[in-house]
Enzyme design. Structure first.
Site, PDB file in Angstrom:
ATOM      1  N   ASP A  99      -7.529  -5.416  -5.146  1.00  0.00           N
ATOM      2  CA  ASP A  99      -7.207  -4.383  -6.132  1.00  0.00           C
ATOM      3  C   ASP A  99      -7.462  -4.856  -7.552  1.00  0.00           C
ATOM      4  O   ASP A  99      -7.774  -4.050  -8.431  1.00  0.00           O
ATOM      5  CB  ASP A  99      -5.735  -3.969  -6.004  1.00  0.00           C
ATOM      6  N   GLU A 140      -9.852   2.309   4.715  1.00  0.00           N
ATOM      7  CA  GLU A 140     -10.241   1.965   3.344  1.00  0.00           C
ATOM      8  C   GLU A 140     -10.115   0.455   3.135  1.00  0.00           C
ATOM      9  O   GLU A 140     -11.040  -0.201   2.661  1.00  0.00           O
ATOM     10  CB  GLU A 140      -9.328   2.718   2.368  1.00  0.00           C
ATOM     11  N   HIS A 141      -8.951  -0.094   3.480  1.00  0.00           N
ATOM     12  CA  HIS A 141      -8.713  -1.534   3.414  1.00  0.00           C
ATOM     13  C   HIS A 141      -8.343  -2.025   4.805  1.00  0.00           C
ATOM     14  O   HIS A 141      -7.432  -1.488   5.430  1.00  0.00           O
ATOM     15  CB  HIS A 141      -7.535  -1.868   2.480  1.00  0.00           C
ATOM     16  N   GLN A 161       0.828  -1.201   0.000  1.00  0.00           N
ATOM     17  CA  GLN A 161       0.000   0.000   0.000  1.00  0.00           C
ATOM     18  C   GLN A 161       0.860   1.248   0.000  1.00  0.00           C
ATOM     19  O   GLN A 161       0.516   2.246  -0.643  1.00  0.00           O
ATOM     20  CB  GLN A 161      -0.916  -0.014   1.228  1.00  0.00           C
ATOM     21  N   HIS A 182     -52.334  21.905   2.117  1.00  0.00           N
ATOM     22  CA  HIS A 182     -52.035  20.479   1.995  1.00  0.00           C
ATOM     23  C   HIS A 182     -53.282  19.652   2.296  1.00  0.00           C
ATOM     24  O   HIS A 182     -53.603  18.687   1.598  1.00  0.00           O
ATOM     25  CB  HIS A 182     -50.912  20.073   2.961  1.00  0.00           C
ATOM     26  N   HIS A 190       1.904   3.051  -3.351  1.00  0.00           N
ATOM     27  CA  HIS A 190       1.042   3.947  -4.114  1.00  0.00           C
ATOM     28  C   HIS A 190       1.555   5.372  -4.131  1.00  0.00           C
ATOM     29  O   HIS A 190       1.549   6.041  -5.163  1.00  0.00           O
ATOM     30  CB  HIS A 190      -0.376   3.954  -3.526  1.00  0.00           C
TER      31      HIS A 190
END
Length: 434
Positions: free
Chosen positions: A361, A327-328, A258, A420, A261
């Site tokens: 992924d 996220e993961h 990770q 109404h 990235h």
């Protein structure tokens, strides 16, 4: 290389103590505002000038010719093609099962409410470029949109000077495999603005999805309302919840994967085992130096957003996991499934020794466009549902309306909205109301 955060003996809310990348979208808003306004008013002319300024490429048009898309597929490495085809196949299996069915509820005799699921008319799908090439993001954006039944979709990805001002050929090849013919060589905030306002051959979209850098996130925030968005994606994250049964080599490899990235990518280990923490640190010392992008990885692991979090026990570890909302999330414990069942906040959860994030992924079948920055506590990853809207269809006959008319009138008067109620009494006089 990677810092330690000791939360042992600290039973309080851990959110302010956990590592997190700085991602100030608000500060970027004023920088993207003139870019988006320029695209709104000058269209393709603005896109061409902005592309030259930011990407160093001078284009004559931003639409990628169909022959360039076809040529990219023809020149694709057979092994990469086979991998993409398998990724697409698995993603279709998972996302096809997410399609919602229309449901009709009989509220009373003669009165029903139907929830009908309708796809958005047109979407703009953003595929990032930069340090890495992401044909997998083409798959993750396009497949759920197609499975939702979206009739019109377009892909935008930054132009590359090395490829004649076109997006990377592997991205174009992925578009070809998925049958996407409308592709634009546009990146950054200007791509979001193009989808929001339309420009040249690109018609306005209803929704834009896909991850990107801070400028893409800022443009999404700025234009939300003009266009729908999936999320404001921030720096990518992995959190590993592990006990002493975990393989330190596996943990280290996943933290590194990770960190590869971006220098602001977050890699976090949560464990009650000091022995595992020390073993992972030793593995990182060996593996970081050996990986191709070692400088980038080392900077990410050494940043404030990464760390090893020591906890008292698994219970506190779960508190940390749910507070962080990764996220993961990888769960590497003796009872991974049982532990994962207690996770409330995560974009995606990967169980045990043989489900690394990199599987998700590419080829797990799950989607890798996931909430970041703690947004998993209130948001989900990209799915077929992202591209669908629920429309309620109300169908009451006269008797059914008469049966509830007095309640509608009472609530209308309670809210001081007498018209109404009059809309009901115009149909059902008070003397006929049940």
């Amino acid at each position: 290389m990677i810092s330690r955060i000791d939360l042992r003996g600290n039973p309080g809310d851990p959110r302010d103590l956990l590592p997190r990348a700085e991602f100030d979208v608000e500060a970027a808003l004023e920088k993207v505002r003139p870019i988006c306004d320029d695209v709104r008013h000058r269209g393709v002319e603005a896109l061409i000038e902005l592309t030259e300024r930011f990407d160093g490429v001078r284009l004559t048009d931003v639409r990628v010719p169909r022959e360039a898309v076809d040529s990219a597929l023809a020149g694709l490495d057979p092994a990469v093609r086979a991998a993409l085809e398998e990724s697409i196949r698995r993603a279709r299996l998972v996302h096809r099962d997410q399609r919602r069915e229309d449901v009709t509820t009989r509220v009373v005799p003669g009165g029903t409410v139907t929830e009908r699921w309708v796809p958005v008319d047109r979407v703009g799908l953003y595929v990032p470029g930069g340090r890495a090439v992401y044909p997998s993001s083409v798959v993750m954006n396009v497949v759920p949109a197609q499975e939702a039944g979206v009739a019109s979709l377009a892909v935008a990805s930054p132009p590359q000077a090395d490829f004649g001002g076109l997006p990377h050929p592997t991205i174009l090849a992925a578009c070809a495999l998925l049958g996407v013919e409308e592709v634009y060589a546009v990146g950054g905030a200007q791509a979001v603005a193009m989808f929001a306002y339309g420009a040249g051959e690109c018609d306005r979209a209803n929704l834009v999805t896909g991850p990107g850098n801070i400028w893409v996130a800022a443009a999404k925030r700025l234009l939300k309302g003009v266009i729908g968005i999936d999320s404001e994606a921030g720096p990518t994250e992995i959190m590993v919840l592990a006990d002493g049964t975990a393989d330190p080599g596996h943990v280290a490899a996943d933290l590194i994967s990770q960190a590869e990235h971006d220098v602001v990518a977050a890699s976090v280990l949560v464990t009650a085992s000091e022995g595992l923490a020390a073993a992972v640190e030793a593995e990182l010392g060996k593996r970081v130096a050996a990986t191709r992008h070692s400088e980038r990885v080392a900077e990410a692991l050494g940043g404030r957003q990464s760390g090893i979090v020591l906890v008292d026990d698994l219970e506190q570890g779960l508190d940390v996991v749910n507070a962080y909302g990764a996220e993961h999330l990888e769960v590497m414990t003796a009872d991974a499934r049982g532990v994962a069942d207690r996770v409330r906040n995560a974009g995606a959860v990967f169980l045990g020794a043989f489900a690394p994030v990199s599987l998700g992924d590419y080829c797990a079948g799950s989607n890798h466009v996931l909430p970041t920055g703690g947004c998993a506590c209130h948001s989900s990853g990209l799915s077929v549902q992202t591209f669908l809207r629920g429309i309620h269809i109300v169908d009451y006959d006269r008797a059914a309306l008469a049966g509830v008319a007095r309640h509608v009138v009472a609530l209308a008067e309670a809210e001081d909205l007498p018209a109404h109620g009059e809309a009901v009494t115009a149909r059902i006089p008070r003397e006929e109301q049940a």
